[in-house]
Write a protein that holds these residues in place. Sequence first.
Motif, mmCIF file in Angstrom:
data_model
loop_
_atom_site.group_PDB
_atom_site.id
_atom_site.type_symbol
_atom_site.label_atom_id
_atom_site.label_comp_id
_atom_site.label_asym_id
_atom_site.label_seq_id
_atom_site.Cartn_x
_atom_site.Cartn_y
_atom_site.Cartn_z
ATOM 1 N N ASP A 1 0.863 -1.241 -0.029
ATOM 2 C CA ASP A 1 0.164 -0.007 -0.109
ATOM 3 C C ASP A 1 0.649 1.377 0.101
ATOM 4 O O ASP A 1 0.222 2.545 0.619
ATOM 5 C CB ASP A 1 -1.086 0.159 1.025
ATOM 6 N N ARG A 2 2.096 1.206 -0.469
ATOM 7 C CA ARG A 2 2.909 2.351 -0.727
ATOM 8 C C ARG A 2 3.629 2.264 -2.103
ATOM 9 O O ARG A 2 4.339 1.283 -2.466
ATOM 10 C CB ARG A 2 4.000 2.276 0.494
ATOM 11 N N LEU A 3 3.303 3.178 -2.626
ATOM 12 C CA LEU A 3 3.650 3.582 -4.207
ATOM 13 C C LEU A 3 4.259 4.798 -4.273
ATOM 14 O O LEU A 3 3.879 5.957 -3.794
ATOM 15 C CB LEU A 3 2.740 2.904 -5.174
ATOM 16 N N TYR A 4 5.457 4.888 -4.837
ATOM 17 C CA TYR A 4 6.198 6.172 -5.253
ATOM 18 C C TYR A 4 6.252 6.319 -6.972
ATOM 19 O O TYR A 4 6.570 5.692 -7.504
ATOM 20 C CB TYR A 4 7.465 6.066 -4.574
ATOM 21 N N TRP A 5 6.202 7.585 -7.078
ATOM 22 C CA TRP A 5 6.655 8.211 -8.457
ATOM 23 C C TRP A 5 7.799 9.009 -8.194
ATOM 24 O O TRP A 5 7.911 9.929 -7.540
ATOM 25 C CB TRP A 5 5.302 8.746 -9.071
ATOM 26 N N LEU B 1 -0.292 6.578 -0.298
ATOM 27 C CA LEU B 1 0.073 5.748 0.889
ATOM 28 C C LEU B 1 -1.105 4.683 1.263
ATOM 29 O O LEU B 1 -1.108 4.048 2.078
ATOM 30 C CB LEU B 1 0.204 6.674 1.895
ATOM 31 N N SER B 2 -2.325 4.868 0.261
ATOM 32 C CA SER B 2 -3.493 4.098 0.709
ATOM 33 C C SER B 2 -4.192 3.845 -0.682
ATOM 34 O O SER B 2 -4.092 4.578 -1.582
ATOM 35 C CB SER B 2 -4.212 4.819 1.821
ATOM 36 N N LEU C 1 -3.666 5.491 -7.065
ATOM 37 C CA LEU C 1 -3.355 4.292 -6.536
ATOM 38 C C LEU C 1 -4.609 3.214 -6.236
ATOM 39 O O LEU C 1 -5.567 3.646 -5.513
ATOM 40 C CB LEU C 1 -2.436 4.370 -5.292
ATOM 41 N N ASP C 2 -4.784 2.048 -6.871
ATOM 42 C CA ASP C 2 -5.594 1.115 -6.636
ATOM 43 C C ASP C 2 -5.059 -0.098 -5.990
ATOM 44 O O ASP C 2 -4.496 -0.757 -6.796
ATOM 45 C CB ASP C 2 -6.516 0.870 -7.788
ATOM 46 N N VAL D 1 7.855 0.624 -5.497
ATOM 47 C CA VAL D 1 7.006 -0.042 -4.669
ATOM 48 C C VAL D 1 7.864 -0.420 -3.286
ATOM 49 O O VAL D 1 8.743 -1.049 -3.575
ATOM 50 C CB VAL D 1 6.179 -1.365 -5.109
ATOM 51 N N LEU D 2 7.142 -0.315 -2.243
ATOM 52 C CA LEU D 2 7.686 -0.787 -0.995
ATOM 53 C C LEU D 2 7.141 -1.771 -0.514
ATOM 54 O O LEU D 2 5.949 -1.847 -0.476
ATOM 55 C CB LEU D 2 7.642 0.326 0.168
ATOM 56 N N LEU D 3 7.954 -2.972 -0.243
ATOM 57 C CA LEU D 3 7.407 -4.280 -0.222
ATOM 58 C C LEU D 3 6.670 -4.421 1.126
ATOM 59 O O LEU D 3 5.373 -4.922 1.124
ATOM 60 C CB LEU D 3 8.349 -5.435 -0.261
ATOM 61 N N VAL D 4 7.016 -4.081 2.138
ATOM 62 C CA VAL D 4 6.647 -3.937 3.432
ATOM 63 C C VAL D 4 5.839 -2.885 4.000
ATOM 64 O O VAL D 4 6.729 -2.017 4.219
ATOM 65 C CB VAL D 4 7.529 -4.607 4.562
#
Lengths: 114, 114
Positions: free
Chosen positions: A30-34, A50-51, A65-66, A91-94
């Motif tokens: 649930d964390r994605l970065y551009w 973040l969500s 983000l979906d 993407v952050l894995l954890v």
Amino acid sequence: ELKVEQNPLFLSMQEGKNYTIYCNYSTTSDRLYWYRQDPGKSLESLFVLLSNGAVKQEGRLMASLDTKARLSTLHITAAVHDLSATYFCAVLLVPGGGADGLTFGKGTHLIIQP
Amino acid sequence: EPEVTQTPSHQVTQMGQEVILRCVPISNHLYFYWYRQILGQKVEFLVSFYNNEISEKSEIFDDQFSVERPDGSNFTLKIRSTKLEDSAMYFCASTPGTGNTEAFFGQGTRLTVV
């Protein structure tokens, strides 16, 4: 193993047009970065999502983000030449795992022509 | 604005030599990272460092590589016995941690092994 796939990998578009870059990832996060990268330069943080359902906008760029679809989009509105760059999603894995590294997509090389 | 700084910006070394890449993370950040980007390719995670020890490392980070934080401000990546395929841009990054995982990247060190 987490896989992050971006498409397209290369995009040439005209100024004034709209387009969307897609980022799919293979495991729950649930964390994605551009990030944006200009040639020979470092990575500039654009958005942190973040969500599920998160939407952020900065100027002509909007990211969403979906988490259920494991999909993020970066939408470009009325493109201008200054937006020419390579755009990476990561993407952050954890979730909350601050020590985990980011897994990056291959990047979308965007050229905006007058 | 605080930033991650890296030195040198460009390092040329002969195959088999050892190199040390240096980074000064943002002062109140807790987590530190090294990434590499082979020319024209995606950014790859190497290692993360927290509380004076390695937290996570990727398959790329083998015995040839080591990291340390010798003096509380610098964060170094040592590559022993460099190979041609180690030629890449190496980025240092840091994050505040404690729930904020936005990574701030340095400008990179371009390593050329000849």
